[in-house]
Design an enzyme around this catalytic site. Sequence first.
Site, PDB file in Angstrom:
ATOM      1  N   ASN A 135      63.388   2.386  16.191  1.00 49.12           N
ATOM      2  CA  ASN A 135      62.140   2.901  15.828  1.00 49.12           C
ATOM      3  C   ASN A 135      61.488   3.438  17.362  1.00 49.12           C
ATOM      4  O   ASN A 135      60.700   4.444  17.137  1.00 49.12           O
ATOM      5  CB  ASN A 135      61.397   2.151  15.090  1.00 49.12           C
ATOM      6  CG  ASN A 135      61.340   0.596  15.760  1.00 49.12           C
ATOM      7  OD1 ASN A 135      61.895   0.042  16.475  1.00 49.12           O
ATOM      8  ND2 ASN A 135      60.588  -0.314  14.922  1.00 49.12           N
ATOM      9  N   GLU A 232      62.557 -10.494  19.142  1.00 50.24           N
ATOM     10  CA  GLU A 232      61.405  -9.903  18.260  1.00 50.24           C
ATOM     11  C   GLU A 232      61.580  -9.242  17.274  1.00 50.24           C
ATOM     12  O   GLU A 232      62.463  -8.512  17.316  1.00 50.24           O
ATOM     13  CB  GLU A 232      60.581  -9.022  19.454  1.00 50.24           C
ATOM     14  CG  GLU A 232      59.190  -8.783  18.966  1.00 50.24           C
ATOM     15  CD  GLU A 232      59.163  -7.606  18.169  1.00 50.24           C
ATOM     16  OE1 GLU A 232      58.750  -7.908  16.874  1.00 50.24           O
ATOM     17  OE2 GLU A 232      59.266  -6.433  18.450  1.00 50.24           O
ATOM     18  N   CYS A 267      57.734  -2.556  13.421  1.00 47.64           N
ATOM     19  CA  CYS A 267      57.606  -3.735  13.062  1.00 47.64           C
ATOM     20  C   CYS A 267      56.225  -4.311  12.906  1.00 47.64           C
ATOM     21  O   CYS A 267      55.724  -5.174  12.163  1.00 47.64           O
ATOM     22  CB  CYS A 267      58.264  -4.662  14.033  1.00 47.64           C
ATOM     23  SG  CYS A 267      57.691  -4.502  15.614  1.00 47.64           S
TER      24      CYS A 267
END
Length: 461
Positions: A135, A232, A267
Amino acid sequence: MIEVRNPGTGELLGEAESFTEERVASVVETAQAGQREMARLPAYERESLLRRVADLVDAESESLARLLAAENGKPILQTRGEVAAAVRIFRGYAGEATRLFGRQIPLDAVPGLERHLAVTMREPLGVVAAIVPFNYPVELYAHKAAAALAAGNAVVVQPPSRCPLAVLRVAELVAKAGAPQNAHQVVTGGVRVSQLLAELPGIAAVSLTGSTVAGRELARRGADTLKKVFLELGGNDALIVCADADLAQAARAVVLGRLARGNGQICCAVKRVYADRAVHGEFVAALLEETRNLTVGDQLLETTDVGPLISEEAAERVETAVRQLVSDGARLVTGGGRRGAFYDPVVLSDVPVSSAAFGEEIFGPVAPVASFTDPMEAVRLANASPYGLQAAVFTRDISRAFTIASKLDVGGVVINGSTALRAENLPFGGTKDTGGHREGVHDTALEFTRQKTVIVMEAFQ
């Protein structure tokens, strides 16, 4: 070979090697020598190297942004911002290379040790594996690779298999900037490559931005060699709209932080909205008005707000999740049409909080709005998620804002703004299934070092 295609048109953009297990192992082996060369560089030379990389990336920023948009699907205006962020990140870590401080620890705190002196020094961990998601590949690559190099480590980068080309070009620029041989290498491929980076003993640390499923798997595989694993992972960020909120501002935050940012594939995007029942209808109307102005189309056009998702399969998963929300009782206000990898931004109202689909991370341009009657109920609903990346609250009452922020079990809270906020100089990460790690210019380089204690006996008379 891996074919890289424009997700919107299917155009072949290039190819990347699909590394075999033997090739990955060879890269990791040669990275040991690269790491020794990096560790020998004084801090000012590491700083200079990273500044040269930043300058080279900056000089090619437009071509990199266009390449990234073509392979990733994000609109060109957003990929320009991503490349600009990567330049700032390299420059930020250049400065951090000269600020990896040790400590002097007073031994006179312990009876009998008054005449001795203790200091600590920071040393590189070794070879760091940087596993980068699709992303924000260039920006997140910069956070991992620049931090590793700043601290004197070698780095082995795995870019996303669907859009590796921009990262591969940046890797060429790192070599052009004069990085020591084998100190910065790239391996391309799928899941098995990631697993090997977690398993091989020549890797000292793995830094992953990705799904919670992937994070758990790599943490398990890394445990056998006791390597550090920095994670993460996923998020299901909540935005709470109180009755006294500026509803127009809150609606814009949802659009800019979810529907028109990264095609919803972020996210820390706004993935759940809880609006006070007293203003639920008015807020949804404001959100609809903002959503109607979005343009879906070719990501290389300046006027595009929402481009194609990373793949048609990704768009199908979003379509399935929206269908499930509607089946569970949500009302589809607008959007939902799919054409290949394109998916029209969706607004859903009256979403039942019991819907399993509402509790899962939907990676696409979907804004589901549920309601609450008391702000503490909204906090409870937000905290019920297994994820804890970021959250946001809209209210004009600053005391209420800080009270809610203190009770949200997340890594970051934005007051009167979108959750889709990441500044490179802030620690970024979350709690629970989001992984617990924090990434940022002032944090990551330090975490990519280890402390050594040196004690001088009889230093004082």
